[in-house]
Design a protein around this motif. Structure first.
Motif, PDB file in Angstrom:
ATOM      1  N   PRO A 209       0.785  -1.229  -0.105  1.00 21.38           N
ATOM      2  CA  PRO A 209       0.049   0.109  -0.048  1.00 21.38           C
ATOM      3  C   PRO A 209       0.758   1.261   0.029  1.00 21.38           C
ATOM      4  CG  PRO A 209      -0.813  -1.626   1.476  1.00 21.38           C
ATOM      5  CD  PRO A 209       0.491  -1.967   1.185  1.00 21.38           C
TER       6      PRO A 209
ATOM      7  N   LEU B 195      -2.042   2.298  -2.470  1.00 21.68           N
ATOM      8  CA  LEU B 195      -3.324   1.741  -2.395  1.00 21.68           C
ATOM      9  C   LEU B 195      -3.737   1.565  -1.132  1.00 21.68           C
ATOM     10  CD1 LEU B 195      -2.093  -1.548  -4.439  1.00 21.68           C
ATOM     11  CD2 LEU B 195      -3.383   0.607  -5.103  1.00 21.68           C
ATOM     12  N   SER B 196      -4.967   1.337  -0.990  1.00 27.76           N
ATOM     13  CA  SER B 196      -5.778   1.311   0.197  1.00 27.76           C
ATOM     14  C   SER B 196      -5.632  -0.020   0.977  1.00 27.76           C
ATOM     15  CB  SER B 196      -7.335   1.789   0.149  1.00 27.76           C
ATOM     16  OG  SER B 196      -7.785   1.347   1.504  1.00 27.76           O
TER      17      SER B 196
ATOM     18  N   LYS C 281      -7.075  -0.952   3.791  1.00 23.35           N
ATOM     19  CA  LYS C 281      -8.396  -1.508   4.191  1.00 23.35           C
ATOM     20  C   LYS C 281      -9.195  -2.076   2.765  1.00 23.35           C
ATOM     21  CE  LYS C 281     -12.361   0.122   6.832  1.00 23.35           C
ATOM     22  NZ  LYS C 281     -12.842   1.195   7.590  1.00 23.35           N
ATOM     23  N   ALA C 282      -8.763  -1.586   1.776  1.00 30.65           N
ATOM     24  CA  ALA C 282      -9.321  -2.207   0.448  1.00 30.65           C
ATOM     25  C   ALA C 282      -8.957  -3.503   0.002  1.00 30.65           C
ATOM     26  CB  ALA C 282      -9.287  -1.272  -0.774  1.00 30.65           C
TER      27      ALA C 282
ATOM     28  N   MET D  65      -9.270  -3.703  10.312  1.00 31.28           N
ATOM     29  CA  MET D  65      -9.495  -3.268   9.203  1.00 31.28           C
ATOM     30  C   MET D  65     -10.844  -3.649   8.440  1.00 31.28           C
ATOM     31  SD  MET D  65      -5.771  -2.939   7.062  1.00 31.28           S
ATOM     32  CE  MET D  65      -5.104  -4.639   7.326  1.00 31.28           C
TER      33      MET D  65
END
Length: 374
Positions: free
Chosen positions: A119, A124-125, A127-128, A189
């Motif tokens: 990330p 990037l996220s 969490k995603a 998360m």
């Protein structure tokens, strides 16, 4: 070259090269996290994460072939193989078979390193990415428990002499700690989803099992030292495996405090500070013990062995824990210097042991080929 010949050259502890590269990735990330991410920390993360992944992939077929050459999976016969040869080490011995945990602990470190570095590097996220990361972690988790419980079964089913105990046993609790940390991180998360509850439950389970095994190993090792003295010189570097175990379990406790704070339980900042400082003190005590023991060994010129990869782990652990403590002590320069210095030593140790490993493998291959053509 057949499987047994390769098993004679390959050793499962070579997987610690991937573990070390993953650890250095985390050390670079954490240093940048508590100071500021820059070109140096990004380059360190990118280079060593790539190296950790490549070394994991390169080692995997050799690890599997070496395991198959044993003729059994920790005492359970593998279909299509011959009986275990006495020329191949008796891997039913739980002290020896612990070395096979080098693969799952490296996979656990690779996941930990990927969860923080990818990330950061790609913007990037985290969490995603968590749902996808959860399933990768789950596979690693069950692999750790399958191997770990088989070794535990052998501990009770196979007679093991106290004289054989050494600090290499800490590789197993280190592995459990390595899979416990991402379980708790994923629980934070993933919110209130069922996956979050599963991650929390399994993470806490790995933490408790690993902590219990660490205490058990410590008791056995103390009894072994007080009864028989120092173990065989070839396992000397494993004395320092206590240090990364301290760091991993400290990180888990700190993240547990974060999880509790996220769910309404107020944890004073001083608790975080005291926990990290206590861990630094415990690590210092472990390092002092390890250095005293190692000095005695290396006066006798200990020959190189795959266990030398254990030299990388403690310095990586010290760097990460120093960065964490630096953040909790309002930027004390002492811990920043400690983090940077330990990371520099880890890089030097990694390079040195890497070169020695490549030379050793080359020499052993040449010896095997010479023996076959003689």
């Amino acid at each position: 070259m057949n499987a047994k010949t390769q098993a004679g050259i390959y050793h499962p502890l070579y997987y610690l090269a991937s573990l070390g590269a993953g650890g250095i990735t985390v050390a670079f990330w954490k240093l940048g996290n508590v100071t500021s991410q820059n070109a140096i920390t990004h380059a360190g993360q990118a280079i060593f994460l790539t190296l950790a992944f490549l070394l994991f992939v390169i080692n995997l077929p050799f690890w599997l072939k070496a395991l198959r050459a044993q003729g059994s999976f920790f005492g359970i016969p593998i279909p299509g193989t011959n009986a275990i040869s006495k020329d191949v080490r008796d891997e039913r011995n739980p002290v020896i078979s612990t070395g096979w945990m080098a693969m799952p602990v490296s996979l656990g470190m690779l996941l930990n390193a990927s969860f923080v570095a990818v990330p950061e590097l790609l913007g990037l996220s985290a969490k995603a990415m968590a749902p996808f990361g959860f399933w990768l972690w789950l596979v690693t988790y069950f692999l750790v428990f399958i191997l770990g419980f088989q070794i535990l079964l052998n501990t009770f089913a196979t007679p093991t002499h106290l004289k054989e105990m050494h600090f290499g046993l800490f590789l197993q609790p280190l592995t459990y700690g390595m899979v416990a940390v991402p379980g708790l991180s994923l629980a934070m998360m993933l919110g209130n989803s069922p996956l979050a509850q599963i991650g929390l439950l399994l993470g806490l389970t790995a933490f408790v099992v690993g902590a219990f095994l660490a205490l058990l190993a410590l008791v056995f090792i103390f009894l072994r030292f007080s009864t028989y003295g120092l173990p065989d010189p070839k396992v000397a570097p494993t004395t320092l495996l206590l240090m990364p175990s301290v760091t991993v379990y400290t990180i888990f406790i700190l993240r547990l405090f974060h999880y509790m704070g996220k769910h309404g339980f107020e944890v004073p900042h001083v608790i975080f500070e005291l926990t990290s400082l206590s861990a630094i003190g415990l690590m210092g005590a472990a390092a002092t013990l390890g250095i005293i023991i190692l000095i005695g060994y290396f006066r006798g010129h200990v020959a190189f062995s795959p266990s030398w990869w254990s030299f990388v782990c403690p310095f990586v652990a010290l760097s990460v824990l120093s960065s964490i403590t630096y953040g909790f002590t309002d930027g004390s320069p002492l811990f920043l210097v400690s983090s940077v210095t330990a990371l520099g030593v880890a890089l030097s140790a990694y390079t040195y042991v890497g070169v020695k490993t490549l030379r050793t493998i080359h020499i052993r291959r040449r010896q095997v080929l010479t023996a076959r053509t003689a």
